[in-house]
Design a protein around this motif. Structure first.
Motif, PDB file in Angstrom:
ATOM      1  N   LEU A 108      44.161 -79.012  29.591  1.00 35.64           N
ATOM      2  CA  LEU A 108      43.962 -78.245  30.787  1.00 35.64           C
ATOM      3  C   LEU A 108      42.720 -78.417  31.599  1.00 35.64           C
ATOM      4  CD1 LEU A 108      45.510 -75.077  29.562  1.00 35.64           C
ATOM      5  CD2 LEU A 108      46.602 -76.804  30.556  1.00 35.64           C
ATOM      6  N   LYS A 109      42.509 -78.161  32.752  1.00 35.65           N
ATOM      7  CA  LYS A 109      41.196 -78.085  33.418  1.00 35.65           C
ATOM      8  C   LYS A 109      40.233 -77.329  33.098  1.00 35.65           C
ATOM      9  CE  LYS A 109      43.200 -80.714  37.629  1.00 35.65           C
ATOM     10  NZ  LYS A 109      43.163 -80.628  39.207  1.00 35.65           N
ATOM     11  N   LEU A 110      39.195 -77.769  32.573  1.00 35.76           N
ATOM     12  CA  LEU A 110      38.252 -76.795  31.943  1.00 35.76           C
ATOM     13  C   LEU A 110      37.625 -75.835  33.059  1.00 35.76           C
ATOM     14  CD1 LEU A 110      36.059 -78.986  29.656  1.00 35.76           C
ATOM     15  CD2 LEU A 110      37.952 -77.634  29.240  1.00 35.76           C
ATOM     16  N   ASP A 111      37.371 -76.350  34.371  1.00 34.97           N
ATOM     17  CA  ASP A 111      36.924 -75.562  35.468  1.00 34.97           C
ATOM     18  C   ASP A 111      37.834 -74.506  35.701  1.00 34.97           C
ATOM     19  OD1 ASP A 111      34.820 -77.148  35.607  1.00 34.97           O
ATOM     20  OD2 ASP A 111      35.526 -77.976  37.507  1.00 34.97           O
ATOM     21  N   ASP A 112      39.121 -74.659  35.714  1.00 33.89           N
ATOM     22  CA  ASP A 112      40.313 -73.650  35.923  1.00 33.89           C
ATOM     23  C   ASP A 112      40.306 -72.610  34.701  1.00 33.89           C
ATOM     24  OD1 ASP A 112      41.055 -75.275  38.071  1.00 33.89           O
ATOM     25  OD2 ASP A 112      43.059 -76.116  37.095  1.00 33.89           O
ATOM     26  N   ILE A 113      40.016 -73.072  33.444  1.00 29.79           N
ATOM     27  CA  ILE A 113      39.932 -72.061  32.231  1.00 29.79           C
ATOM     28  C   ILE A 113      38.750 -71.341  32.495  1.00 29.79           C
ATOM     29  CG2 ILE A 113      39.484 -72.034  29.769  1.00 29.79           C
ATOM     30  CD1 ILE A 113      42.155 -72.706  29.862  1.00 29.79           C
ATOM     31  N   ASP A 114      37.670 -71.836  32.837  1.00 30.20           N
ATOM     32  CA  ASP A 114      36.439 -71.064  33.147  1.00 30.20           C
ATOM     33  C   ASP A 114      36.517 -70.255  34.023  1.00 30.20           C
ATOM     34  OD1 ASP A 114      35.101 -72.435  30.928  1.00 30.20           O
ATOM     35  OD2 ASP A 114      34.143 -74.023  32.585  1.00 30.20           O
ATOM     36  N   GLU A 115      37.175 -70.430  35.287  1.00 26.64           N
ATOM     37  CA  GLU A 115      37.485 -69.694  36.344  1.00 26.64           C
ATOM     38  C   GLU A 115      38.304 -68.401  35.786  1.00 26.64           C
ATOM     39  OE1 GLU A 115      39.198 -69.298  40.998  1.00 26.64           O
ATOM     40  OE2 GLU A 115      39.254 -71.457  39.857  1.00 26.64           O
ATOM     41  N   VAL A 116      39.203 -68.443  35.025  1.00 24.26           N
ATOM     42  CA  VAL A 116      40.144 -67.537  34.853  1.00 24.26           C
ATOM     43  C   VAL A 116      39.493 -66.475  33.819  1.00 24.26           C
ATOM     44  CG1 VAL A 116      42.384 -66.754  33.433  1.00 24.26           C
ATOM     45  CG2 VAL A 116      42.419 -68.786  35.067  1.00 24.26           C
ATOM     46  N   GLN A 117      38.566 -67.168  32.868  1.00 22.55           N
ATOM     47  CA  GLN A 117      38.315 -66.271  31.703  1.00 22.55           C
ATOM     48  C   GLN A 117      36.907 -65.602  32.474  1.00 22.55           C
ATOM     49  OE1 GLN A 117      38.556 -67.123  27.646  1.00 22.55           O
ATOM     50  NE2 GLN A 117      37.674 -69.218  28.112  1.00 22.55           N
ATOM     51  N   ASN A 118      36.243 -66.247  33.581  1.00 20.16           N
ATOM     52  CA  ASN A 118      35.036 -65.489  34.263  1.00 20.16           C
ATOM     53  C   ASN A 118      35.640 -64.325  34.962  1.00 20.16           C
ATOM     54  OD1 ASN A 118      33.037 -67.153  33.565  1.00 20.16           O
ATOM     55  ND2 ASN A 118      33.190 -68.569  35.336  1.00 20.16           N
ATOM     56  N   ILE A 119      36.913 -64.463  35.530  1.00 20.79           N
ATOM     57  CA  ILE A 119      37.582 -63.142  36.316  1.00 20.79           C
ATOM     58  C   ILE A 119      37.812 -62.149  35.109  1.00 20.79           C
ATOM     59  CG2 ILE A 119      39.574 -62.515  37.461  1.00 20.79           C
ATOM     60  CD1 ILE A 119      39.535 -65.534  39.050  1.00 20.79           C
ATOM     61  N   VAL A 120      38.544 -62.563  34.126  1.00 24.99           N
ATOM     62  CA  VAL A 120      38.997 -61.337  33.212  1.00 24.99           C
ATOM     63  C   VAL A 120      37.837 -61.054  32.488  1.00 24.99           C
ATOM     64  CG1 VAL A 120      40.486 -61.339  31.346  1.00 24.99           C
ATOM     65  CG2 VAL A 120      41.179 -62.610  33.248  1.00 24.99           C
ATOM     66  N   LEU A 121      37.064 -61.701  31.921  1.00 23.99           N
ATOM     67  CA  LEU A 121      35.923 -61.286  31.023  1.00 23.99           C
ATOM     68  C   LEU A 121      34.678 -60.477  31.727  1.00 23.99           C
ATOM     69  CD1 LEU A 121      36.166 -63.982  28.309  1.00 23.99           C
ATOM     70  CD2 LEU A 121      37.434 -61.847  28.379  1.00 23.99           C
ATOM     71  N   GLY A 122      34.500 -61.243  32.853  1.00 25.73           N
ATOM     72  CA  GLY A 122      33.490 -60.709  33.594  1.00 25.73           C
ATOM     73  C   GLY A 122      32.079 -60.867  33.058  1.00 25.73           C
ATOM     74  N   GLU A 123      30.980 -59.798  32.895  1.00 25.12           N
ATOM     75  CA  GLU A 123      29.693 -60.405  32.459  1.00 25.12           C
ATOM     76  C   GLU A 123      29.888 -60.225  30.773  1.00 25.12           C
ATOM     77  OE1 GLU A 123      28.453 -55.663  32.306  1.00 25.12           O
ATOM     78  OE2 GLU A 123      27.398 -57.176  33.934  1.00 25.12           O
ATOM     79  N   HIS A 124      30.927 -59.941  30.095  1.00 22.96           N
ATOM     80  CA  HIS A 124      30.990 -59.604  28.741  1.00 22.96           C
ATOM     81  C   HIS A 124      31.072 -61.173  28.028  1.00 22.96           C
ATOM     82  CE1 HIS A 124      31.114 -55.294  29.505  1.00 22.96           C
ATOM     83  NE2 HIS A 124      32.270 -55.526  30.226  1.00 22.96           N
ATOM     84  N   LYS A 125      30.173 -61.916  27.799  1.00 18.82           N
ATOM     85  CA  LYS A 125      30.122 -63.091  27.067  1.00 18.82           C
ATOM     86  C   LYS A 125      29.046 -62.980  25.807  1.00 18.82           C
ATOM     87  CE  LYS A 125      31.976 -64.582  30.910  1.00 18.82           C
ATOM     88  NZ  LYS A 125      31.169 -65.390  32.024  1.00 18.82           N
ATOM     89  N   PRO A 126      29.097 -63.756  24.932  1.00 21.42           N
ATOM     90  CA  PRO A 126      28.375 -63.649  23.747  1.00 21.42           C
ATOM     91  C   PRO A 126      26.829 -63.811  24.092  1.00 21.42           C
ATOM     92  CG  PRO A 126      30.274 -65.153  23.432  1.00 21.42           C
ATOM     93  CD  PRO A 126      30.387 -64.943  25.117  1.00 21.42           C
ATOM     94  N   ASP A 127      25.983 -63.105  23.503  1.00 18.93           N
ATOM     95  CA  ASP A 127      24.574 -63.447  23.437  1.00 18.93           C
ATOM     96  C   ASP A 127      24.363 -64.559  22.354  1.00 18.93           C
ATOM     97  OD1 ASP A 127      23.831 -60.835  24.995  1.00 18.93           O
ATOM     98  OD2 ASP A 127      24.598 -60.023  23.242  1.00 18.93           O
ATOM     99  N   LEU A 128      25.174 -64.645  21.404  1.00 20.51           N
ATOM    100  CA  LEU A 128      24.628 -65.855  20.460  1.00 20.51           C
ATOM    101  C   LEU A 128      26.189 -66.276  19.615  1.00 20.51           C
ATOM    102  CD1 LEU A 128      23.097 -67.364  18.220  1.00 20.51           C
ATOM    103  CD2 LEU A 128      23.306 -65.213  16.677  1.00 20.51           C
ATOM    104  N   THR A 129      26.210 -67.561  19.687  1.00 18.80           N
ATOM    105  CA  THR A 129      27.470 -68.123  19.141  1.00 18.80           C
ATOM    106  C   THR A 129      27.069 -69.264  18.008  1.00 18.80           C
ATOM    107  OG1 THR A 129      28.834 -68.124  21.210  1.00 18.80           O
ATOM    108  CG2 THR A 129      29.326 -69.663  19.617  1.00 18.80           C
ATOM    109  N   ILE A 130      27.495 -68.775  16.769  1.00 14.66           N
ATOM    110  CA  ILE A 130      27.228 -69.746  15.606  1.00 14.66           C
ATOM    111  C   ILE A 130      28.245 -70.655  15.555  1.00 14.66           C
ATOM    112  CG2 ILE A 130      26.650 -69.810  13.288  1.00 14.66           C
ATOM    113  CD1 ILE A 130      25.455 -67.151  13.420  1.00 14.66           C
TER     114      ILE A 130
END
Length: 206
Positions: A108-130
């Motif tokens: 799937l197009k990564l830009d499309d995935i990113d756009e959908v997740q940005n809309i749905v999750l908003g500012e709630h992204k991880p501070d740290l990813t191991i």
């Protein structure tokens, strides 16, 4: 603080998470441990749909949207309240899994995935990813061992071409977000992986 643990199936996420939780709690922090897909009653029902082995093929976007729908419910019902209560959240998988497994893996197009997740999750992204980095051969060996003691899920049964695309997708994410991602060689012993994760936590908590 919002911490996520990522990696290919067989990478050792489950083995790491509980010792990491106990380590952080010993430092005086309250920890909320959860997983994806799942974490709430509704999200767990979606998990069953996603991971159950079935004869029908699930369309790539159907799969991605189900993961994201489960994530949104999980976020709203569990993760955000825990963060508001000043707990450290540790989540086994989150948004990067969808980018790697459905974006890179399913093509799937990564830009499309990113756009959908940005809309749905908003500012709630991880501070740290191991990220637990493991090559395909080692991951398959671990999955085959697990299959002897437990049922493999639908994604465990995918072919090697798909799994390598997922690994490559994770490597791209590590390059794209070097400040958020911390990489551990998952081929090391259990003790060494846990110790490296503890060192990462110490640096972040400072």
């Amino acid at each position: 603080m919002f911490i996520t643990i990522e990696g290919i199936d067989g990478g050792g996420k489950t083995t790491l998470i509980e010792p990491l939780k106990k380590y952080i709690e010993k430092k005086g922090y309250e920890v909320f441990l959860t997983r994806e897909p799942g974490g709430t009653a509704i999200s767990e029902e979606i998990r069953t749909i996603l991971l159950k082995k079935r004869p029908e093929k699930i369309d790539g976007w159907t799969e991605a949207l189900l993961f994201i729908a489960s994530r949104k419910q999980h976020l709203s019902e569990a993760i955000i309240p825990a963060l508001k209560a000043n707990k450290i959240v540790i989540c086994d998988r989150y948004m990067d899994s969808t980018t790697a497994y459905q974006g890179a893996g399913r093509g799937l197009k990564l830009d499309d995935i990113d756009e959908v997740q940005n809309i749905v999750l908003g500012e709630h992204k991880p501070d740290l990813t191991i990220y637990l980095d493991l090559n395909l051969q080692s991951a398959n060996q671990r999955i085959n061992h697990r299959r002897d003691v437990d049922d493999a899920n639908r994604l465990d049964e995918e072919n090697n071409e798909y799994k390598q695309k997922v690994i490559d997708g994770y490597h791209d994410l590590v390059q794209k977000y070097p400040n958020r991602f911390k990489v551990i060689d998952a081929s090391l012993s259990k003790e060494e992986v846990i110790n490296q994760a503890k060192m990462i936590i110490d640096q972040v908590l400072k």
